[in-house]
Design an enzyme around this catalytic site. Structure first.
Site, mmCIF file in Angstrom:
data_model
loop_
_atom_site.group_PDB
_atom_site.id
_atom_site.type_symbol
_atom_site.label_atom_id
_atom_site.label_comp_id
_atom_site.label_asym_id
_atom_site.label_seq_id
_atom_site.Cartn_x
_atom_site.Cartn_y
_atom_site.Cartn_z
ATOM 1 N N PRO A 154 -44.535 -35.184 -1.304
ATOM 2 C CA PRO A 154 -44.679 -36.630 -1.147
ATOM 3 C C PRO A 154 -45.094 -37.273 -2.467
ATOM 4 C CG PRO A 154 -46.599 -35.511 -0.274
ATOM 5 C CD PRO A 154 -45.624 -34.435 -0.653
ATOM 6 N N SER B 254 -56.497 -35.803 -7.426
ATOM 7 C CA SER B 254 -55.471 -34.840 -7.047
ATOM 8 C C SER B 254 -54.989 -35.126 -5.631
ATOM 9 C CB SER B 254 -56.028 -33.420 -7.122
ATOM 10 O OG SER B 254 -56.793 -33.159 -5.971
ATOM 11 N N LYS B 255 -53.900 -34.455 -5.284
ATOM 12 C CA LYS B 255 -53.331 -34.645 -3.953
ATOM 13 C C LYS B 255 -54.318 -34.227 -2.865
ATOM 14 C CE LYS B 255 -48.564 -34.485 -5.370
ATOM 15 N NZ LYS B 255 -47.185 -34.297 -5.008
ATOM 16 N N ARG B 256 -55.192 -33.298 -3.209
ATOM 17 C CA ARG B 256 -56.131 -32.814 -2.186
ATOM 18 C C ARG B 256 -57.358 -33.703 -2.017
ATOM 19 N NH1 ARG B 256 -53.918 -28.689 -4.569
ATOM 20 N NH2 ARG B 256 -55.344 -28.982 -6.300
ATOM 21 N N ASP B 257 -57.640 -34.536 -3.015
ATOM 22 C CA ASP B 257 -58.857 -35.353 -2.961
ATOM 23 C C ASP B 257 -58.910 -36.253 -1.736
ATOM 24 O OD1 ASP B 257 -60.030 -34.364 -5.202
ATOM 25 O OD2 ASP B 257 -59.051 -35.783 -6.550
#
Ligand code: GLU
Length: 505
Positions: free
Chosen positions: A16, A262-265
């Site tokens: 995404p 980041s994407k995980r944040d």
């Protein structure tokens, strides 16, 4: 080269689109529109190993949702296509060979194991292995081998890559619209791979060839590509092409300010980092999106525009039209931009207030349907106009206004305790009798009557208004109480007062 501004957003469909990618697209869009130019979407999918199903559709849907559709790209052919690099594969080899012919590139046959060995050797000596001028003559390539040996290897089907031969002892002058002039000593550069052994170009070669062939005038991209700028300059020069102008956008940092967002944040810190919800096709994991979380695209766009740019005034509310007029690459900041999820909410609240009541009512009606409440549109619009100032999201309208549609099913214990005293039931019964005698239930008239009644009883207003609010709303919240009574009508008002008397005695 045409003088018309042509910019491109060139994502790799590896998942995404991160909110940082959306910002890159937005700045490209704004720059193009400001200068009457074209905004192009190019899909950089040369790395088939990292290709993720559905990512391209997601990117396109995200741009459309934000209101920044591309003018040219997949499905919108304007003579510069195809716009997917995987469909342009046959095109790149020719340019790699041109660079070999001009002496700017060479074949390299070193195997992965050999390169690993060199790296380890260097590490043991506390050095870093760089494939460039100072060792390329000692490695296995068309600069060190004879033409016959090279041909024999190619004929034998030995794997090879094509590397750029970066010059020795040169100071390159680089220009960036945001960062100004920079100097790079070519001696520190490595000979980057342009063409891989699998017959695919690397990002560097494909990117330069495509930007040239697509007549891109300005390359606006993330700061992570700044280290590649020198190579790109040298590639343009070697191919005899004019380089476009470059602008490298600042990184987006975590809310705490340390490290890249980041994407995980998002999942960790409870805010979306994606424009739209994303379901991972392999794991099935779902990541939150701004759209599904109830944000309006105007709020997301406004927030992103200010993540690394500002107009130089105190003004902060900018819709796309206004952004297009004001946006300037020269005003983009060099330093990283700290992501602030609260600010996004603040923008959302603003655009919620700006939103047209009828449109909000249409969205609210969906929620009412889910709650199995039917009501007429005109009434819903009026309710929306009364309660929207307390709402940040359309979703909040229910919490802020359910009592216009249904009687409270319970009474908030804390509020009931505060409002309902020993003598309240008797007082409310009296009030109920009084209200039955009031003919005109319009808020203004009702207010006058109730005030008069309270005065005549010589008691404080709170003694009546608080329990009345608990009776009508179920809690000590909501807009003007007389308005609520007017909206739900006399019969319902009396029912709710009587119900509260029964329940709360
Ligand atoms: N494909 C690159 C990316 O996804 C594009 C970089 C560029 O705009 O040159 O970041």
């Amino acid at each position: 080269m045409s003088s018309k501004v042509r910019v491109r957003f060139a994502p790799s469909p590896t998942g995404p689109l991160h909110i940082g990618g959306v910002r890159t697209a937005l700045y490209n869009y704004l720059f193009a529109k400001k200068h009457g130019g074209d905004f192009i979407l190019r899909i950089e999918d040369t790395d088939q190993n990292r290709y993720v199903e559905g990512a391209e559709d997601y990117i396109i849907e995200a741009l459309n949702w934000c209101g920044i559709p591309y003018d040219e790209g997949p499905g919108k052919e304007k003579g510069f296509g195809p716009y997917r690099q995987s469909e342009r594969k046959q095109l790149y080899r020719e340019y790699a060979e041109k660079l070999i012919d001009s002496g700017d590139a060479y074949y390299a046959f070193d195997t992965a194991e050999e390169l690993d060995g060199h790296r380890k050797n260097h590490e043991e000596k506390g050095k870093t292995f760089i494939y460039n001028w100072h060792n390329r003559e000692k490695l296995k390539n068309s600069l060190s081998l004879s033409p016959e040996e090279v041909q024999a290897k190619i004929d034998a089907g030995d794997a090879y890559v094509i590397r750029f031969k970066s010059p020795k002892d040169e100071i390159l002058q680089l220009k960036d619209i945001i960062r100004g002039n920079m100097e790079i000593d070519t001696n520190i550069l490595d000979d980057k791979v342009l063409f891989k052994s699998d017959g695919m170009p690397t990002y560097h070669l494909a990117n330069i060839v495509d930007d040239h062939l697509m007549e891109i005038t300005h390359v606006i991209r993330g700061e992570e590509w700044l280290p590649s700028l020198a190579l790109h300059y040298m590639l343009y020069r070697a191919l005899g092409w004019d380089a476009p102008k470059f602008a490298h956008l600042p990184l987006i940092m975590k809310p705490q300010g340390k490290g890249k967002l980041s994407k995980r944040d998002g999942d960790k810190m409870g805010f979306p980092v994606f424009p739209l919800e994303w379901k991972d096709p392999k794991s099935g994991d779902i990541s939150a999106g701004y759209r599904e979380d109830g944000y309006f695209p105007e709020a997301v766009v406004n927030m992103l525009a200010f993540l690394g740019w500002n107009p130089g005034t105190e003004e902060e509310f900018f819709n796309l039209e206004k952004l297009t007029k004001s946006f300037e690459l020269e005003r983009v900041h060099k330093g990283g931009a700290k992501f602030d999820p609260e600010k996004t909410k603040w923008f959302q609240q603003h655009y919620m207030q700006e939103a047209n009541n009828e449109e909000l009512a249409n969205k609210f009606e969906e929620i009412l349907k889910e709650k199995e409440v039917t009501s007429n549109k005109a009434f819903i619009i009026e309710v929306v106009s009364l309660i929207k100032e307390r709402a940040v999201f359309v979703e909040d309208l229910w919490q802020q206004g359910y009592f216009f549609f249904i009687a409270p099913t319970s009474f908030e214990p804390k509020d009931a305790k505060k409002a309902w005293k020993e003598d309240t039931a008797a007082l409310m019964t009296e009030l109920s009798e009084f209200l039955s005698s009031v003919e005109n239930f319009e808020a203004e008239n009702l207010q006058e009557n109730v005030k008069g009644w309270i005065k005549s009883k010589e008691i404080g207003f709170g003694k009546v208004m608080m329990p009345l609010r608990v009776a009508l709303v179920g809690a000590l919240q909501g807009p003007d109480l007389y308005k609520i009574a007017e909206f739900i009508g006399k019969e319902e008002t009396l029912n709710r007062v009587n119900k509260a008397v029964e329940t709360l005695k």
